[in-house]
Every structure is written in structure tokens, then in C-alpha cells.
Motif scaffolding. Structure first.
Motif, PDB file in Angstrom:
ATOM      1  N   PRO A 101       0.811  -1.233   0.000  1.00 47.61           N
ATOM      2  CA  PRO A 101       0.000   0.000   0.000  1.00 47.61           C
ATOM      3  C   PRO A 101       0.841   1.279   0.000  1.00 47.61           C
ATOM      4  O   PRO A 101       0.316   2.354  -0.275  1.00 47.61           O
ATOM      5  CB  PRO A 101      -0.800  -0.105   1.307  1.00 47.61           C
ATOM      6  CG  PRO A 101      -0.760  -1.534   1.698  1.00 47.61           C
ATOM      7  CD  PRO A 101       0.515  -2.106   1.144  1.00 47.61           C
ATOM      8  N   GLN A 102       2.129   1.172   0.314  1.00 44.27           N
ATOM      9  CA  GLN A 102       2.972   2.372   0.285  1.00 44.27           C
ATOM     10  C   GLN A 102       3.204   2.868  -1.143  1.00 44.27           C
ATOM     11  O   GLN A 102       3.658   3.998  -1.346  1.00 44.27           O
ATOM     12  CB  GLN A 102       4.325   2.088   0.944  1.00 44.27           C
ATOM     13  CG  GLN A 102       4.204   1.762   2.425  1.00 44.27           C
ATOM     14  CD  GLN A 102       5.561   1.481   3.051  1.00 44.27           C
ATOM     15  OE1 GLN A 102       6.161   2.342   3.661  1.00 44.27           O
ATOM     16  NE2 GLN A 102       6.032   0.261   2.873  1.00 44.27           N
ATOM     17  N   GLY A 103       2.929   2.002  -2.140  1.00 48.27           N
ATOM     18  CA  GLY A 103       3.016   2.418  -3.545  1.00 48.27           C
ATOM     19  C   GLY A 103       4.411   2.841  -3.985  1.00 48.27           C
ATOM     20  O   GLY A 103       4.560   3.702  -4.853  1.00 48.27           O
ATOM     21  N   HIS A 104       5.443   2.192  -3.433  1.00 48.99           N
ATOM     22  CA  HIS A 104       6.811   2.612  -3.746  1.00 48.99           C
ATOM     23  C   HIS A 104       7.254   2.278  -5.170  1.00 48.99           C
ATOM     24  O   HIS A 104       8.164   2.904  -5.694  1.00 48.99           O
ATOM     25  CB  HIS A 104       7.792   1.997  -2.739  1.00 48.99           C
ATOM     26  CG  HIS A 104       7.748   2.679  -1.405  1.00 48.99           C
ATOM     27  ND1 HIS A 104       8.432   2.214  -0.303  1.00 48.99           N
ATOM     28  CD2 HIS A 104       7.098   3.794  -1.000  1.00 48.99           C
ATOM     29  CE1 HIS A 104       8.204   3.025   0.716  1.00 48.99           C
ATOM     30  NE2 HIS A 104       7.390   3.990   0.326  1.00 48.99           N
ATOM     31  N   VAL A 105       6.595   1.283  -5.800  1.00 49.12           N
ATOM     32  CA  VAL A 105       6.989   0.960  -7.178  1.00 49.12           C
ATOM     33  C   VAL A 105       6.666   2.150  -8.078  1.00 49.12           C
ATOM     34  O   VAL A 105       7.499   2.589  -8.887  1.00 49.12           O
ATOM     35  CB  VAL A 105       6.294  -0.339  -7.680  1.00 49.12           C
ATOM     36  CG1 VAL A 105       6.508  -0.512  -9.171  1.00 49.12           C
ATOM     37  CG2 VAL A 105       6.828  -1.553  -6.923  1.00 49.12           C
ATOM     38  N   ALA A 106       5.460   2.712  -7.904  1.00 46.12           N
ATOM     39  CA  ALA A 106       5.080   3.885  -8.708  1.00 46.12           C
ATOM     40  C   ALA A 106       6.036   5.047  -8.431  1.00 46.12           C
ATOM     41  O   ALA A 106       6.529   5.696  -9.365  1.00 46.12           O
ATOM     42  CB  ALA A 106       3.642   4.292  -8.392  1.00 46.12           C
ATOM     43  N   LEU A 107       6.348   5.272  -7.157  1.00 47.22           N
ATOM     44  CA  LEU A 107       7.271   6.363  -6.803  1.00 47.22           C
ATOM     45  C   LEU A 107       8.648   6.125  -7.422  1.00 47.22           C
ATOM     46  O   LEU A 107       9.239   7.012  -8.033  1.00 47.22           O
ATOM     47  CB  LEU A 107       7.456   6.422  -5.277  1.00 47.22           C
ATOM     48  CG  LEU A 107       6.423   7.190  -4.468  1.00 47.22           C
ATOM     49  CD1 LEU A 107       6.793   7.134  -2.989  1.00 47.22           C
ATOM     50  CD2 LEU A 107       6.366   8.644  -4.938  1.00 47.22           C
ATOM     51  N   GLY A 108       9.144   4.891  -7.268  1.00 55.27           N
ATOM     52  CA  GLY A 108      10.492   4.536  -7.751  1.00 55.27           C
ATOM     53  C   GLY A 108      10.597   4.586  -9.265  1.00 55.27           C
ATOM     54  O   GLY A 108      11.694   4.681  -9.814  1.00 55.27           O
ATOM     55  N   LEU A 109       9.448   4.504  -9.950  1.00 59.65           N
ATOM     56  CA  LEU A 109       9.487   4.555 -11.418  1.00 59.65           C
ATOM     57  C   LEU A 109       8.947   5.893 -11.938  1.00 59.65           C
ATOM     58  O   LEU A 109       8.735   6.053 -13.139  1.00 59.65           O
ATOM     59  CB  LEU A 109       8.683   3.390 -12.006  1.00 59.65           C
ATOM     60  CG  LEU A 109       9.372   2.027 -11.863  1.00 59.65           C
ATOM     61  CD1 LEU A 109       8.414   0.893 -12.211  1.00 59.65           C
ATOM     62  CD2 LEU A 109      10.612   1.943 -12.748  1.00 59.65           C
ATOM     63  N   GLY A 110       8.720   6.808 -11.023  1.00 56.04           N
ATOM     64  CA  GLY A 110       8.303   8.155 -11.422  1.00 56.04           C
ATOM     65  C   GLY A 110       6.926   8.206 -12.059  1.00 56.04           C
ATOM     66  O   GLY A 110       6.682   9.021 -12.948  1.00 56.04           O
ATOM     67  N   ILE A 111       6.017   7.320 -11.598  1.00 55.85           N
ATOM     68  CA  ILE A 111       4.666   7.314 -12.181  1.00 55.85           C
ATOM     69  C   ILE A 111       3.710   8.028 -11.228  1.00 55.85           C
ATOM     70  O   ILE A 111       3.581   7.650 -10.061  1.00 55.85           O
ATOM     71  CB  ILE A 111       4.170   5.869 -12.408  1.00 55.85           C
ATOM     72  CG1 ILE A 111       5.171   5.119 -13.292  1.00 55.85           C
ATOM     73  CG2 ILE A 111       2.782   5.858 -13.040  1.00 55.85           C
ATOM     74  CD1 ILE A 111       5.007   3.633 -13.242  1.00 55.85           C
ATOM     75  N   GLY A 112       3.042   9.040 -11.721  1.00 52.23           N
ATOM     76  CA  GLY A 112       2.109   9.808 -10.887  1.00 52.23           C
ATOM     77  C   GLY A 112       0.768   9.109 -10.794  1.00 52.23           C
ATOM     78  O   GLY A 112       0.429   8.280 -11.647  1.00 52.23           O
ATOM     79  N   THR A 113      -0.007   9.447  -9.750  1.00 56.28           N
ATOM     80  CA  THR A 113      -1.302   8.780  -9.556  1.00 56.28           C
ATOM     81  C   THR A 113      -2.249   9.051 -10.737  1.00 56.28           C
ATOM     82  O   THR A 113      -3.140   8.257 -11.011  1.00 56.28           O
ATOM     83  CB  THR A 113      -1.978   9.258  -8.242  1.00 56.28           C
ATOM     84  OG1 THR A 113      -1.754  10.657  -8.120  1.00 56.28           O
ATOM     85  CG2 THR A 113      -1.429   8.549  -7.035  1.00 56.28           C
ATOM     86  N   GLU A 114      -2.018  10.177 -11.458  1.00 51.25           N
ATOM     87  CA  GLU A 114      -2.922  10.501 -12.574  1.00 51.25           C
ATOM     88  C   GLU A 114      -2.763   9.502 -13.730  1.00 51.25           C
ATOM     89  O   GLU A 114      -3.682   9.320 -14.532  1.00 51.25           O
ATOM     90  CB  GLU A 114      -2.708  11.952 -13.062  1.00 51.25           C
ATOM     91  CG  GLU A 114      -1.384  12.256 -13.750  1.00 51.25           C
ATOM     92  CD  GLU A 114      -0.179  12.343 -12.801  1.00 51.25           C
ATOM     93  OE1 GLU A 114      -0.379  12.314 -11.568  1.00 51.25           O
ATOM     94  OE2 GLU A 114       0.951  12.413 -13.310  1.00 51.25           O
TER      95      GLU A 114
END
Ligand SMILES: Nc1ncnc2c1ncn2[C@@H]1O[C@H](COP(=O)(O)OP(=O)(O)O)[C@@H](O)[C@H]1O
Ligand SMILES: [Mg+2]
Length: 356
Positions: free
Chosen positions: A40-53
Motif C-alpha cells: 500500500p505504500q506504492g513505492h513501485v510507482a514512486l520509484g518509477l516516477g509514475i504519478g497517480t494521474e
């Protein structure tokens, strides 16, 4: 298709870093890869520079069965796709409480992409709860990243035990490999940790080791894998070596688990068991129980009216697994006096442990 979960209940040991960089190196080597974030921390998205949008649907909707996984896939490059998570995923455990087969949600949802990828890489949260169980039940292989710390070594034995329980109780075979991460060979402590790992778990350790590399931290803060960020740094070399080692096991692994579709055909309904927790306490006491099975929210026990043997009890229906718990008697936390099996808890105390 090989399905590999990165698992360790300790945070900061390199699960997400390994998931991102292994997935990127495999994609770079020409394999079709799907990276799934179960944290749930969503670090994969953060680590790959993917925004929630950019994320229309997350793994949460997939696990709840609200949308097929194909609707949640984000394409990152020619060979690399991802299904991402965010904080709403932390509600999953609670929304699934009491639902039969809840450990198999991910496994079920993967059937429709079984022929689309060569590798599925699953990142897990730093706990051994329902999300990690879903990752393990969906996988054929587990990589346990171990960083050089006392807590990592301490937790490793317990994690291996938990995985073994899942294998036995669910009849689900997993191939387990340990990956030493964040290794700085200039320190004696790192050398000792590496030597201890090899001494106790030599058959399970990858030959490849991930050394400490500041470029990894930089790459993460730029939202990139090291494949994208710097092909000349130590971390890229280490993850390439790990990738080659994993590719080299392909023939072996394919012989073991020929096809995912075959595996999904032999799924059985999860067997639930009734467990009665009992503790002796006076009739006027306030007796509650909390544990992994009720998200550590204390629940009141029922008094059984036997004056010579005043006992409090509560019945839970539990899936196979290992659960930690404690009683709360008149506001004081106590371990189960009739159960010798205990585990250290993060607060410096101990919990009782029951294997169901
Ligand atoms: N080999 C390494 N060298 C230096 N820093 C690292 C290395 N591996 C991971 N890190 C850093 O350590 C932190 C924790 O790593 P992470 O992969 O997020 O752990 P986990 O997913 O297990 O919680 C991150 O800031 C990451 O950039
Ligand atoms: Mg992580």
C-alpha cells in the motif's frame, strides 16, 4: 511464465529496489515482464516516477474483483508493464475478513494474463499478512532480500518457517532464494553477515550479491531504475548478474512448474479451521483477545460458567497459517499462559504464536 515474489517482513531491505531493477533488467534482456506492487505504500510507482494521474485502476480493485487485471496495467516500455498500488490497498485485509479463498485473489486474477508475459515480479509489503500471502500463493518462486542487519538475520528463520507452513498446508510448492543486498564489503559487520548467511543457508543463497551503491538512491529519487539511470554503476552490474543467474535457472524452473495454467487447474478450496482460544481469569475480569486474525483490535471473550474452573473463551474461524496474539486482561497485555510458543514483537515484548 515464471512468477517471482520479493518477500521479507522487514522494511528497507531492498524488496522494491530489487523488484524494479530485476524487472527492468529482465525486460532489457528481451523478456516480457509484468511488475505488480502489493505494498500500500506504492513505492513501485514512486520509484518509477509514475504519478497517480497515470494510474486509472490499481491492484486494489483487481484483488477485490471489481476490474480485470488487464484494466489496471500501465505500460512502461516495450517489454515492461506494471500494476501499481496506492494507500487504499491497506483496506484490503479488512474488506476481505472472513471471505473464503481470500489468499488466492491475486492468483485468480492472473489467469487472464498467463500467456502474455515471461516473468511476473511481485513486490510485497513489509509484513506477512494477507497481501504477502496473496503474493506467495500466486508465485512459484520467492526471493528474500536480506540486508546486513541483526533484524534481517533474526527474521529470516521465522519467514522461512512461515513459507514452509504455507507450502505444507496449502500444498503449494515454492522455490526460495536469498539475496544479500546493500552489502558494503569495507565493513566487518557486512562480511560477518554474508559469512553467516552462507554458513547457514548456502544452498538457498544467490551467487550474485547486491553491493551498496549510492546511484540506487539517486535513481530512486529521480523515479528511474538503474537500467535507465546509469548503466555504468555497480548496482546495474550487480542486478545484471542477478538477472543472468535467474535466466540461467529457466530450464530447471520450467521443468518444476511447467505451466501456470496447469497449476491454476488444481486449485482447491481453502480449508478453514475453527480455533477456540481459552484463558483462565476471574468472573468479574475484563478479558479480551487481539491478534493477526482480528487486525489486533481487542475482542471480548465469553465467560464459561464453571465456578471451579473460571474460563473465558472465544472461537475464531481461521485459514491455515501462523498467527500472533495476546490477551488483554483488565487492561494489561499478557501472553497465553498455556502456550509455550512465543515470538518477539516490535515493541520489545513477546506475543503468543499459534499455527493453524
Ligand atoms: N544496494 C543498495 N545501495 C544503496 N541503497 C540501497 C540499496 N538497495 C536499496 N537501497 C535504498 O534503501 C532504501 C530501502 O530500499 P527498498 O528497496 O525500498 O526496501 P523495501 O522495499 O524492502 O522496504 C531505499 O531508499 C533504497 O534506495
Ligand atoms: Mg518496498
Amino acid at each position: 511464465m515464471r512468477i517471482i515474489a520479493l518477500v521479507n517482513q522487514k522494511g528497507g531491505c531492498g524488496k522494491t529496489t530489487t523488484a524494479i531493477n530485476l524487472a527492468s533488467c529482465l525486460a532489457n534482456a528481451g523478456k516480457k515482464v509484468l511488475l505488480i506492487d502489493l505494498d500500500p505504500q506504492g513505492h513501485v510507482a514512486l520509484g518509477l516516477g509514475i504519478g497517480t494521474e497515470e494510474m486509472d485502476k490499481s491492484i486494489y480493485e483487481v484483488l477485490l474483483g471489481e476490474t480485470p487485471i488487464t484494466n489496471a496495467i500501465v505500460s512502461l516500455s516495450d517489454n515492461l508493464d506494471a500494476v501499481l498500488s496506492d494507500v487504499v490497498l491497506s483496506a484490503f485485509e479488512q474488506s476481505m475478513a472472513g471471505t473464503p479463498g481470500r489468499e488466492n485473489r491475486l492468483r485468480q486474477s492472473l489467469k487472464i494474463v498467463a500467456n502474455d508475459y515471461d516473468y511476473l515480479i511481485i513486490d510485497s509489503p513489509p509484513s506477512v499478512g494477507l497481501l504477502t500471502f496473496n503474493g506467495l500463493m500466486a508465485s512459484n518462486e520467492v526471493i528474500i532480500p536480506v540486508d546486513p542487519s541483526y533484524f534481517s538475520l533474526h527474521g529470516l528463520g521465522k519467514l522461512l518457517e512461515t513459507i514452509q507452513i504455507i507450502e505444507e498446508r496449502a500444498g503449494h510448492e515454492l522455490s526460495i532464494k536469498i539475496l544479500a543486498t546493500n552489502i558494503d564489503l569495507r565493513t566487518n559487520f557486512c562480511k560477518e553477515v554474508l559469512a553467516t548467511l552462507i554458513e547457514h543457508f548456502s544452498d538457498k543463497c544467490f551467487d550474485s550479491v547486491i553491493h551498496t551503491c549510492t546511484r540506487i538512491r539517486e535513481a530512486t529519487s529521480h523515479g528511474k531504475s538503474v537500467v535507465e539511470y546509469d548503466k555504468h554503476c555497480n548496482a546495474f552490474r550487480d542486478y545484471q548478474e542477478l538477472t543472468q543467474e535467474i535466466l540461467g535457472q529457466e530450464a530447471d524452473m520450467e521443468a518444476k512448474v511447467s505451466r501456470f495454467e496447469l497449476l491454476s487447474d488444481i486449485e482447491k478450496e481453502e480449508e478453514q479451521r475453527t480455533v477456540t482460544f481459552t484463558v483462565e481469569a476471574p468472573v468479574d475480569a475484563d478479558v479480551q483477545i487481539a491478534g493477526d486474525f482480528n487486525q489486533w483490535k481487542p475482542e471480548v471473550l465469553n465467560f464459561t460458567d464453571k465456578p471451579e474452573d473460571p474460563t473465558w473463551q472465544k472461537i475464531f474461524t481461521l485459514s491455515p497459517g501462523s498467527y500472533e496474539y495476546k490477551y488483554l486482561v483488565n487492561g494489561l497485555w499478557v501472553v497465553d499462559p498455556d502456550n509455550d510458543k512465543i515470538a518477539d514483537n516490535p515493541l520489545g515484548g513477546t506475543n503468543s504464536v499459534i499455527d493453524v
